[in-house]
Write an enzyme that holds these catalytic residues in place. Structure first.
Site, PDB file in Angstrom:
ATOM      1  N   ARG A 145     -34.430   9.953  -2.799  1.00  0.00           N
ATOM      2  CA  ARG A 145     -35.837  10.176  -3.267  1.00  0.00           C
ATOM      3  C   ARG A 145     -36.769   9.756  -2.089  1.00  0.00           C
ATOM      4  O   ARG A 145     -37.038   8.627  -1.836  1.00  0.00           O
ATOM      5  CB  ARG A 145     -36.303   9.381  -4.497  1.00  0.00           C
ATOM      6  CG  ARG A 145     -37.716   9.656  -5.264  1.00  0.00           C
ATOM      7  CD  ARG A 145     -37.690   8.809  -6.518  1.00  0.00           C
ATOM      8  NE  ARG A 145     -38.949   9.040  -6.989  1.00  0.00           N
ATOM      9  CZ  ARG A 145     -39.598   9.744  -7.872  1.00  0.00           C
ATOM     10  NH1 ARG A 145     -38.396  10.611  -8.587  1.00  0.00           N
ATOM     11  NH2 ARG A 145     -40.686   9.739  -8.537  1.00  0.00           N
TER      12      ARG A 145
ATOM     13  N   ASP B  59     -47.833  19.726 -13.935  1.00  0.00           N
ATOM     14  CA  ASP B  59     -47.602  18.517 -13.422  1.00  0.00           C
ATOM     15  C   ASP B  59     -48.949  17.686 -13.044  1.00  0.00           C
ATOM     16  O   ASP B  59     -49.916  18.395 -13.046  1.00  0.00           O
ATOM     17  CB  ASP B  59     -46.704  18.632 -12.236  1.00  0.00           C
ATOM     18  CG  ASP B  59     -46.010  17.383 -11.629  1.00  0.00           C
ATOM     19  OD1 ASP B  59     -46.105  16.302 -12.557  1.00  0.00           O
ATOM     20  OD2 ASP B  59     -45.554  17.282 -10.667  1.00  0.00           O
TER      21      ASP B  59
ATOM     22  N   CYS C 227     -42.844  17.151 -16.109  1.00  0.00           N
ATOM     23  CA  CYS C 227     -41.789  16.327 -15.687  1.00  0.00           C
ATOM     24  C   CYS C 227     -42.096  14.756 -16.076  1.00  0.00           C
ATOM     25  O   CYS C 227     -41.235  14.058 -15.861  1.00  0.00           O
ATOM     26  CB  CYS C 227     -41.452  16.608 -14.400  1.00  0.00           C
ATOM     27  SG  CYS C 227     -42.660  16.224 -13.133  1.00  0.00           S
TER      28      CYS C 227
END
Length: 307
Positions: free
Chosen positions: A101, A224, A264
């Site tokens: 990530r 988002d 998300c």
């Protein structure tokens, strides 16, 4: 040849479907397969803070019989004294896969080049492909076949989520709409790539600046956060630019009556989405969050055993 998952179009439509089918099976029986039995170790590297990614990968690796090795770049040589390529060559002799990530997509590409174990993009500045597998799994659970559905993303069109929706949605044969201010449109090269994929799968890509036009008749509405990690200094400007793209009850009413809402997470209630929508009956965000686990497990099984 080692397969990696660095961006959504690394999978063909058939491969994407295979992974989603496997995810459905693993959701029904979490412990049916143990490709990481030993236990083998998977390195999970974090440049950015995380809740869902950290938990879902750690739990998923354990479910598959493995051991997650959580690494913070703040406490490692990666990004400091050592290159991504050199780090990968060290890790590949000890781990079964590498999950990262990070910020720059280029770092993931460098890590994947020449390494003998799968590298998985757990989020970059450009793409969030593991989240899209979870989102597609969620949509399929609630609406059946993905091909032919119309999905509208509202907000920052250049965000990793919007760009992954373009690529993953096109791969699934969906009709993707992205509504954003002109200055926040998706990157041209991503749009070109998504258009090329859609031409093969029967999907389509359409960009809008008008959120009302973009939402009309949609099967799925997605947004988002307007202020992603690393963009905090742009918060005031972004709140002004994205105000008309807020997903509220009035906007959702323009979509199909049974349209789904996805986000998300984490969400800023009252900014990109109202509490009425995100906590309402059309929201499937908790299924979406859980499905990170099942989708990522399926991806790892596929990369380790079937790719």
């Amino acid at each position: 040849m080692t397969r990696h998952f660095l961006r959504d179009d690394d999978l063909s439509q058939a491969e994407q479907l295979e992974i989603l089918d496997l995810a459905e099976q693993l959701k029904k029986d979490r412990f049916q397969t143990k490709p990481l039995a030993g236990p083998q170790t998977v390195a999970v590297i974090f440049d950015k803070s995380s809740t869902r990614t950290r938990v879902s990968f750690a739990v998923g690796i354990a479910d598959l019989g493995g051991s997650p090795l959580i690494i913070s770049t703040a406490n490692s040589q990666l990004g400091g004294k050592e290159t991504a390529a050199d780090t990968a060559r060290v890790l590949e002799r000890q781990v079964a896969a590498i999950v990262w990530r990070t910020y720059a997509q280029a770092g993931l590409s460098e890590m994947a080049e020449g390494t003998t174990v799968p590298v998985i993009n757990a989020l970059s500045d450009d793409f969030h492909p593991c989240q899209l597998l979870a989102d597609l799994l969620t949509i399929r659970e609630h609406r059946g076949e993905l091909a032919g559905l119309t999905v509208t993303f509202l907000g920052d069109g250049a965000s990793n989520m919007a760009q992954s929706y373009l690529l993953a949605g096109a791969t699934a044969g969906m009709h993707m709409r992205v509504a954003s201010p002109i200055d926040y449109a998706p990157h041209d090269e991503v749009v070109r790539d998504a258009d090329a994929v859609a031409a093969v799968t029967g999907g389509s890509i359409t960009l809008f600046t008008d959120p009302i036009e973009a939402v009309a008749g949609a099967d799925v509405v997605v947004t988002d956060t307007w202020v992603s990690m690393g963009k905090e200094d742009e918060k005031a400007e972004r709140l002004t630019s994205f105000g008309q793209y807020q997903v509220n009850a009035e906007l959702m009413a323009l979509a199909k009556p049974d349209a789904l809402f996805l986000h998300c997470l984490p969400a800023d209630r009252g900014f990109e989405v109202t509490a009425e929508v995100i906590d309402g009956p059309q929201s499937v965000i908790w299924d979406e969050a859980e499905n990170r686990l099942h989708a990522q497990k399926a991806l790892m099984v596929w990369l380790l055993e079937r790719a």
